[in-house]
Design a protein around this motif. Structure first.
Motif, PDB file in Angstrom:
ATOM      1  N   ALA A 226       0.847  -1.195   0.000  1.00  0.00           N
ATOM      2  CA  ALA A 226       0.000   0.000   0.000  1.00  0.00           C
ATOM      3  C   ALA A 226       0.882   1.244   0.000  1.00  0.00           C
ATOM      4  O   ALA A 226       0.990   1.957  -0.995  1.00  0.00           O
ATOM      5  N   CYS A 227       1.588   1.467   1.132  1.00  0.00           N
ATOM      6  CA  CYS A 227       2.397   2.691   1.214  1.00  0.00           C
ATOM      7  C   CYS A 227       3.749   2.523   0.524  1.00  0.00           C
ATOM      8  O   CYS A 227       4.272   3.469  -0.051  1.00  0.00           O
ATOM      9  N   GLY A 228       4.339   1.340   0.614  1.00  0.00           N
ATOM     10  CA  GLY A 228       5.670   1.106   0.043  1.00  0.00           C
ATOM     11  C   GLY A 228       6.782   1.743   0.839  1.00  0.00           C
ATOM     12  O   GLY A 228       7.940   1.712   0.426  1.00  0.00           O
ATOM     13  N   GLY A 230       7.150   1.363   4.451  1.00  0.00           N
ATOM     14  CA  GLY A 230       7.344   0.792   5.779  1.00  0.00           C
ATOM     15  C   GLY A 230       6.453   1.412   6.833  1.00  0.00           C
ATOM     16  O   GLY A 230       6.731   1.281   8.032  1.00  0.00           O
ATOM     17  N   CYS A 232       2.616   1.410   6.730  1.00  0.00           N
ATOM     18  CA  CYS A 232       1.286   0.824   6.961  1.00  0.00           C
ATOM     19  C   CYS A 232       1.344  -0.598   7.513  1.00  0.00           C
ATOM     20  O   CYS A 232       0.350  -1.120   7.990  1.00  0.00           O
ATOM     21  N   TYR A 233       2.464  -1.255   7.439  1.00  0.00           N
ATOM     22  CA  TYR A 233       2.682  -2.624   7.921  1.00  0.00           C
ATOM     23  C   TYR A 233       1.856  -3.661   7.157  1.00  0.00           C
ATOM     24  O   TYR A 233       1.701  -4.790   7.592  1.00  0.00           O
ATOM     25  N   CYS A 235       2.582  -5.156   4.502  1.00  0.00           N
ATOM     26  CA  CYS A 235       3.385  -6.159   3.804  1.00  0.00           C
ATOM     27  C   CYS A 235       4.287  -6.917   4.768  1.00  0.00           C
ATOM     28  O   CYS A 235       5.333  -7.419   4.373  1.00  0.00           O
ATOM     29  N   CYS A 247       8.446  -4.125   1.896  1.00  0.00           N
ATOM     30  CA  CYS A 247       8.787  -2.914   1.143  1.00  0.00           C
ATOM     31  C   CYS A 247      10.021  -2.214   1.711  1.00  0.00           C
ATOM     32  O   CYS A 247      10.752  -1.568   0.964  1.00  0.00           O
TER      33      CYS A 247
HETATM   34 FE1  FES Z   1       3.142  -0.276   3.810  1.00  0.00          FE
HETATM   35 FE2  FES Z   1       5.048  -2.131   3.328  1.00  0.00          FE
HETATM   36  S1  FES Z   1       3.475  -1.477   2.016  1.00  0.00           S
HETATM   37  S2  FES Z   1       4.627  -1.095   5.196  1.00  0.00           S
END
Ligand code: FES
Length: 266
Positions: A226-228, A230, A232-233, A235, A247
């Motif tokens: 989602a955020c890429g 680190g 939003c957690y 992934c 990510c």
């Molecule tokens: Fe959000 Fe990895 S995509 S923490």
């Protein structure tokens, strides 16, 4: 033998001009953008986040497929399957696209390596082309085992000269019949490092190969992001040293660091 992929430079946020954008096979797209600040710092295995439809969708993470020789352009090889990637695929030369990169930790080639084996499953070939080019530049011998479901051979025309290619198909319609991991016993004595990118079943088969236990094996994980960044957690995966974000800490990990029994949750 094990190495920890090192964290790379801070990502650049740019408005990149599309140099070319074309479909190279059914549903498979190749995009070149002018992005010197990313091209000069990118390493194989890293990715970029591309904004779609003027921000109507979340950014899409795409592996960096290649960097041009003059380090002014980067390219992405991707499947235009969802709305976001379809929007990226419809861009034309001269359009501007918002790119954040390079991101994540890429593959690490050991300077002492003389021969490497790349394992690509389907679109997993995208970041391995960049790695193959870098390894060939360093005088390494490079073998690529490339597996597809059927006789698609997508992206085969994009491979650099000088590598040893072994092709597999799931249905036996081209090359060898079976999984790319079946070639590992042929290379276990002569390969210094193994790099893999592909779907989870390929990694499961890889992790069960007894003949590679002594090798440095790095895998690039494909997960939803989602955020890429680190933040939003979304992934998060479990590793032998605790929870990690693909990510931020990846997408490349040492194979032995991943708790494969829990990977189905991604
Ligand atoms: Fe959000 Fe990895 S995509 S923490």
């Amino acid at each position: 033998m094990s190495t920890t992929p090192v964290h790379m430079n801070s990502p650049q946020h740019i408005r990149a001009e599309v140099v070319s954008s074309c479909q190279i096979a059914d549903g498979l797209h190749l995009l070149h953008v002018h992005a010197p600040t990313i091209a000069t710092t990118a390493s194989p295995g890293q990715f970029a986040m591309l904004q779609c439809a003027g921000g109507a969708f979340l950014r899409r993470p795409l592996s960096i497929h290649r960097v041009s020789n003059d380090k002014t352009k980067i390219s992405f090889l991707f499947a235009a399957l969802g709305k976001g990637t379809q929007w990226i695929a419809q861009t034309k030369a001269g359009d501007k696209i918002d790119v954040l990169g390079p991101m994540g930790n890429g593959f690490e080639l050991l300077p002492s390596s003389r021969e490497i084996l790349l394992l690509a499953g389907g679109l997993g070939i995208a970041p391995l082309v960049f790695l193959a080019e870098q390894a060939l530049e360093h005088g390494m011998r490079v073998s690529l085992a490339y597996g597809t479901a059927t006789n698609q051979r997508c992206g085969i025309q994009l491979l650099p000269q000088g590598l040893h290619l072994i092709e597999f198909t799931d249905d036996g319609s081209y090359g060898k019949h079976g999984l790319v991991t079946e070639c590992i016993p042929d290379f276990s004595d002569c390969t210094d490092q193994i790099f893999a990118c592909g779907p989870l079943p390929m990694y499961r088969a890889l992790s069960q190969q007894s003949s590679i236990k002594e090798h440095n094996v790095q895998v690039s994980l494909e997960t939803r992001m989602a955020c890429g960044l680190g933040v939003c957690y979304g992934c998060t995966i479990n590793t032998t040293s605790g929870l990690k974000q693909v990510c931020h800490h990846g997408p490349v990990f040492n194979m032995s660091d991943i708790v494969w029994s829990e990977m189905a949750a991604i």
